[in-house]
Design a protein around this motif. Structure first.
Motif, PDB file in Angstrom:
ATOM      1  N   ASP A  35       0.831  -1.211   0.000  1.00 11.92           N
ATOM      2  CA  ASP A  35       0.000   0.000   0.000  1.00 11.92           C
ATOM      3  C   ASP A  35       0.865   1.261   0.000  1.00 11.92           C
ATOM      4  N   LYS A  36       1.953   1.223   0.765  1.00 13.19           N
ATOM      5  CA  LYS A  36       2.860   2.378   0.824  1.00 13.19           C
ATOM      6  C   LYS A  36       3.490   2.627  -0.538  1.00 13.19           C
ATOM      7  N   LEU A  37       3.946   1.562  -1.186  1.00 12.73           N
ATOM      8  CA  LEU A  37       4.561   1.724  -2.500  1.00 12.73           C
ATOM      9  C   LEU A  37       3.565   2.267  -3.517  1.00 12.73           C
ATOM     10  N   ALA A  38       2.316   1.828  -3.434  1.00 11.02           N
ATOM     11  CA  ALA A  38       1.278   2.343  -4.332  1.00 11.02           C
ATOM     12  C   ALA A  38       1.023   3.818  -4.057  1.00 11.02           C
ATOM     13  N   ALA A  39       0.994   4.205  -2.787  1.00  7.84           N
ATOM     14  CA  ALA A  39       0.775   5.609  -2.431  1.00  7.84           C
ATOM     15  C   ALA A  39       1.946   6.473  -2.890  1.00  7.84           C
ATOM     16  N   ILE A  40       3.162   5.953  -2.771  1.00  7.33           N
ATOM     17  CA  ILE A  40       4.340   6.689  -3.231  1.00  7.33           C
ATOM     18  C   ILE A  40       4.300   6.841  -4.747  1.00  7.33           C
ATOM     19  N   GLU A  41       3.875   5.803  -5.444  1.00  4.19           N
ATOM     20  CA  GLU A  41       3.755   5.876  -6.896  1.00  4.19           C
ATOM     21  C   GLU A  41       2.710   6.913  -7.296  1.00  4.19           C
ATOM     22  N   THR A  42       1.607   6.961  -6.585  1.00  6.09           N
ATOM     23  CA  THR A  42       0.584   7.974  -6.843  1.00  6.09           C
ATOM     24  C   THR A  42       1.167   9.368  -6.630  1.00  6.09           C
ATOM     25  N   LEU A  43       1.905   9.529  -5.555  1.00  5.78           N
ATOM     26  CA  LEU A  43       2.544  10.812  -5.259  1.00  5.78           C
ATOM     27  C   LEU A  43       3.515  11.189  -6.368  1.00  5.78           C
ATOM     28  N   ARG A  44       4.296  10.227  -6.830  1.00 11.54           N
ATOM     29  CA  ARG A  44       5.247  10.488  -7.919  1.00 11.54           C
ATOM     30  C   ARG A  44       4.515  10.906  -9.185  1.00 11.54           C
ATOM     31  N   ALA A  45       3.416  10.229  -9.484  1.00 11.04           N
ATOM     32  CA  ALA A  45       2.654  10.535 -10.693  1.00 11.04           C
ATOM     33  C   ALA A  45       2.034  11.936 -10.649  1.00 11.04           C
ATOM     34  N   LEU A  46       1.783  12.434  -9.460  1.00 12.97           N
ATOM     35  CA  LEU A  46       1.212  13.772  -9.325  1.00 12.97           C
ATOM     36  C   LEU A  46       2.236  14.864  -9.631  1.00 12.97           C
ATOM     37  N   GLY A  47       3.504  14.490  -9.653  1.00 17.30           N
ATOM     38  CA  GLY A  47       4.548  15.414 -10.058  1.00 17.30           C
ATOM     39  C   GLY A  47       5.060  16.288  -8.938  1.00 17.30           C
ATOM     40  N   ASP A  48       6.098  17.019  -9.298  1.00 17.58           N
ATOM     41  CA  ASP A  48       6.729  17.941  -8.356  1.00 17.58           C
ATOM     42  C   ASP A  48       6.103  19.315  -8.516  1.00 17.58           C
ATOM     43  N   GLY A  49       6.405  20.127  -7.609  1.00 19.52           N
ATOM     44  CA  GLY A  49       5.933  21.502  -7.670  1.00 19.52           C
ATOM     45  C   GLY A  49       6.177  22.171  -6.344  1.00 19.52           C
ATOM     46  N   PRO A  50       5.855  23.431  -6.276  1.00 14.46           N
ATOM     47  CA  PRO A  50       6.053  24.126  -5.010  1.00 14.46           C
ATOM     48  C   PRO A  50       5.221  23.498  -3.898  1.00 14.46           C
ATOM     49  N   ALA A  51       5.828  23.399  -2.754  1.00 16.42           N
ATOM     50  CA  ALA A  51       5.139  22.825  -1.601  1.00 16.42           C
ATOM     51  C   ALA A  51       4.956  23.905  -0.549  1.00 16.42           C
ATOM     52  N   GLY A  52       3.730  24.062  -0.125  1.00 17.93           N
ATOM     53  CA  GLY A  52       3.442  25.015   0.930  1.00 17.93           C
ATOM     54  C   GLY A  52       3.792  24.427   2.283  1.00 17.93           C
ATOM     55  N   PRO A  53       3.567  25.168   3.334  1.00 27.66           N
ATOM     56  CA  PRO A  53       3.901  24.703   4.685  1.00 27.66           C
ATOM     57  C   PRO A  53       3.211  23.390   5.058  1.00 27.66           C
ATOM     58  N   GLU A  54       1.956  23.218   4.665  1.00 26.89           N
ATOM     59  CA  GLU A  54       1.245  21.987   5.029  1.00 26.89           C
ATOM     60  C   GLU A  54       1.877  20.767   4.362  1.00 26.89           C
ATOM     61  N   LEU A  55       2.200  20.875   3.073  1.00 30.72           N
ATOM     62  CA  LEU A  55       2.838  19.749   2.385  1.00 30.72           C
ATOM     63  C   LEU A  55       4.208  19.453   2.967  1.00 30.72           C
ATOM     64  N   ARG A  56       4.970  20.492   3.287  1.00 27.15           N
ATOM     65  CA  ARG A  56       6.290  20.271   3.897  1.00 27.15           C
ATOM     66  C   ARG A  56       6.149  19.583   5.251  1.00 27.15           C
ATOM     67  N   GLU A  57       5.153  19.975   6.014  1.00 24.45           N
ATOM     68  CA  GLU A  57       4.914  19.348   7.320  1.00 24.45           C
ATOM     69  C   GLU A  57       4.537  17.873   7.153  1.00 24.45           C
ATOM     70  N   LEU A  58       3.683  17.577   6.187  1.00 24.40           N
ATOM     71  CA  LEU A  58       3.305  16.182   5.931  1.00 24.40           C
ATOM     72  C   LEU A  58       4.505  15.365   5.450  1.00 24.40           C
ATOM     73  N   ALA A  59       5.320  15.955   4.592  1.00 26.70           N
ATOM     74  CA  ALA A  59       6.511  15.251   4.103  1.00 26.70           C
ATOM     75  C   ALA A  59       7.491  14.992   5.248  1.00 26.70           C
ATOM     76  N   THR A  60       7.617  15.943   6.155  1.00 24.90           N
ATOM     77  CA  THR A  60       8.493  15.766   7.316  1.00 24.90           C
ATOM     78  C   THR A  60       7.974  14.645   8.212  1.00 24.90           C
ATOM     79  N   GLU A  61       6.663  14.590   8.401  1.00 22.51           N
ATOM     80  CA  GLU A  61       6.058  13.516   9.197  1.00 22.51           C
ATOM     81  C   GLU A  61       6.283  12.159   8.540  1.00 22.51           C
TER      82      GLU A  61
END
Length: 104
Positions: A35-61
């Motif tokens: 499930d984690k690998l599938a979620a990471i693949e979904t995240l990768r498919a969504l692409g990169d871009g600017p990350a606001g404070p909330e996304l940075r906080e989630l990525a840090t978690e």
């Protein structure tokens, strides 16, 4: 699905991995990892871009939880190594000097 949703899914699966590691639930660990690998693949498919404070906080978690998983796995590996050494009469020092036997 948004990048936020995908990161939250990664975090949820990391929590599931930690729970499975704590209880030695191999089937649960396999499910959580898939499930984690599938979620990471979904995240990768969504692409990169600017990350606001909330996304940075989630990525840090997610990074913190991934580090927790790594620690659990390393502790389990060390316990297995110690048990194998005890079974083979090798003692406790995996890094001792001297000849090393190889098995085919």
């Amino acid at each position: 699905m948004t990048r936020r949703d995908a990161l939250i899914r990664v975090i949820e699966t990391l929590h599931a991995e930690i729970a499975a590691l704590k209880t030695n639930d191999i089937a649960g660990l396999e499910r959580a990892t898939a499930d984690k690998l599938a979620a990471i693949e979904t995240l990768r498919a969504l692409g990169d871009g600017p990350a606001g404070p909330e996304l940075r906080e989630l990525a840090t978690e997610a990074d913190r939880l991934n580090e927790t998983c790594r620690i659990y796995v390393n502790l389990m590996a060390a316990n297995v190594r110690r048990r194998l050494q005890m079974l083979t009469g090798e003692g406790g020092n995996a890094y001792r000097r001297g000849p090393v036997a190889a098995y085919a």
